[in-house]
Design a protein around this motif. Structure first.
Motif, PDB file in Angstrom:
ATOM      1  N   PRO A  66       0.817  -1.220   0.000  1.00  0.00           N
ATOM      2  CA  PRO A  66       0.000   0.000   0.000  1.00  0.00           C
ATOM      3  C   PRO A  66       0.849   1.268   0.000  1.00  0.00           C
ATOM      4  O   PRO A  66       0.515   2.249  -0.680  1.00  0.00           O
ATOM      5  N   ALA A  67       1.954   1.256   0.755  1.00  0.00           N
ATOM      6  CA  ALA A  67       2.822   2.431   0.780  1.00  0.00           C
ATOM      7  C   ALA A  67       3.459   2.670  -0.586  1.00  0.00           C
ATOM      8  O   ALA A  67       3.597   3.818  -1.034  1.00  0.00           O
ATOM      9  N   GLN A  68       3.839   1.593  -1.271  1.00  0.00           N
ATOM     10  CA  GLN A  68       4.441   1.736  -2.591  1.00  0.00           C
ATOM     11  C   GLN A  68       3.476   2.365  -3.586  1.00  0.00           C
ATOM     12  O   GLN A  68       3.829   3.305  -4.310  1.00  0.00           O
ATOM     13  N   PHE A  69       2.235   1.887  -3.600  1.00  0.00           N
ATOM     14  CA  PHE A  69       1.296   2.408  -4.583  1.00  0.00           C
ATOM     15  C   PHE A  69       0.745   3.770  -4.180  1.00  0.00           C
ATOM     16  O   PHE A  69       0.384   4.573  -5.053  1.00  0.00           O
ATOM     17  N   ALA A  70       0.711   4.069  -2.898  1.00  0.00           N
ATOM     18  CA  ALA A  70       0.379   5.428  -2.485  1.00  0.00           C
ATOM     19  C   ALA A  70       1.462   6.401  -2.954  1.00  0.00           C
ATOM     20  O   ALA A  70       1.165   7.520  -3.387  1.00  0.00           O
TER      21      ALA A  70
END
Length: 313
Positions: free
Chosen positions: A49-53
């Motif tokens: 999730p952090a990567q795609f955010a």
């Protein structure tokens, strides 16, 4: 006499990775990135999730990630960010590189997973779905173990080694470190989830598509040389530098990269492997009755999953 025009400066590309990329390091040291006109700034990410955010917010230009993440954030409204993104796959990188279910020292039998804590990135990530499938293959259903959200693969390795989880999915050299510390492979993805695609180059929209394509091409060219055995020394040295796999461990990692079942691709994206990932999502994350299937036609060229002229429509 007309002065020669100075060369264009390289394109600076910010790339987010879970585990530091040995292939990227080799492409850098062998000059493949420079030949592609790229200066890659590799940044670690803590979770999918952090990567795609970070892709969404412009903090990353490109992601080196699981193709399951691209599927989830492109097609599934129930993804962890709760919104669909125009993300697509530029090229394939590997088939999992040792991906398997690993248990802590002292836990070496499937029956010991009953009551165990299983570490995952997030419970709806591709590696989590593979974990469910491997545990099922061992006769251990989801009702008998507990999930713990622990983030990226290096973080899960740390948790496995310090006792915060009993088992987790590891790959990309993390599993070699785990085995060296006495951890046990219980089941391999290559045996139970084949064909499988482990890592891809992914991009959001078109702003960085050209440079992401150049990156994918540079990595694919480097992968072909690794697979041909031309870069054994460079690859082993990079494994030591970026993963801490020195000596024999680095050479073992190099051989894993050349394994036809789970090693590097030459940039191709296997649609059958993507179908495996969709099958896992349908099996372990079924849609509510009466809800449209987000995966219906997801692999059709016009749906934009693959960042090619045909794929983007």
């Amino acid at each position: 006499m007309t002065a020669s025009r100075p060369p264009d400066p390289p394109t600076v590309l910010t790339v987010g990775t879970f585990t530091p990329s040995v292939l990227l390091a080799v492409a850098r040291t062998t000059g493949a990135l420079a030949a592609a006109g790229l200066d890659v700034d590799e940044r670690p990410v803590t979770s999918s999730p952090a990567q795609f955010a970070s892709l969404r917010d412009g903090e990353l230009d490109v992601a080196i990630t699981s193709p399951d993440n691209v599927l989830a954030y492109r097609f599934s409204p129930g993804n962890p960010l709760g919104t669909l993104l125009d993300v697509s796959i530029v090229s394939g990188i590997d088939r999992g590189v040792g991906l398997g279910l690993y248990a802590r020292p002292g836990l070496d039998r499937p029956d010991q997973l009953r009551g165990a804590v299983m570490g995952v990135d997030v419970p709806v990530s591709g590696f989590a779905l593979a974990l469910y499938a491997l545990a099922d293959a061992l006769g251990v259903g989801r009702e008998v173990y507990r999930l713990e959200t622990l983030g990226s693969t290096p973080r899960r390795l740390e948790a496995l080694l310090d006792g915060r989880c009993d088992a987790t999915m590891l790959n990309a050299g993390n599993e070699i470190r785990a085995e060296a510390a006495g951890c046990h492979l219980l089941a391999a993805a290559s045996e139970h989830c084949s064909p499988y695609l482990g890592t891809v180059v992914a991009v959001l929209g078109t702003a960085h598509l050209d440079s992401a394509t150049r990156l994918g091409d540079a990595l694919a060219a480097t992968a072909r040389r690794v697979l041909a055995g031309e870069l054994d020394d460079e690859t082993s040295a990079a494994a030591g530098e970026v993963l801490g796999l020195e000596g024999a461990l680095g050479r073992r990692y190099t051989e894993k990269l050349k394994d036809p079942a789970e090693g590097l691709t030459s940039g191709e994206v296997d649609l059958e492997a993507l179908a495996t990932l969709i099958s896992l999502r349908r099996r372990y994350l079924p849609e509510a009755p009466g809800t449209a299937d987000p995966w219906d036609g997801a692999l059709d060229p016009g749906r934009g999953l693959l960042a090619t002229a045909a794929g983007r429509g």
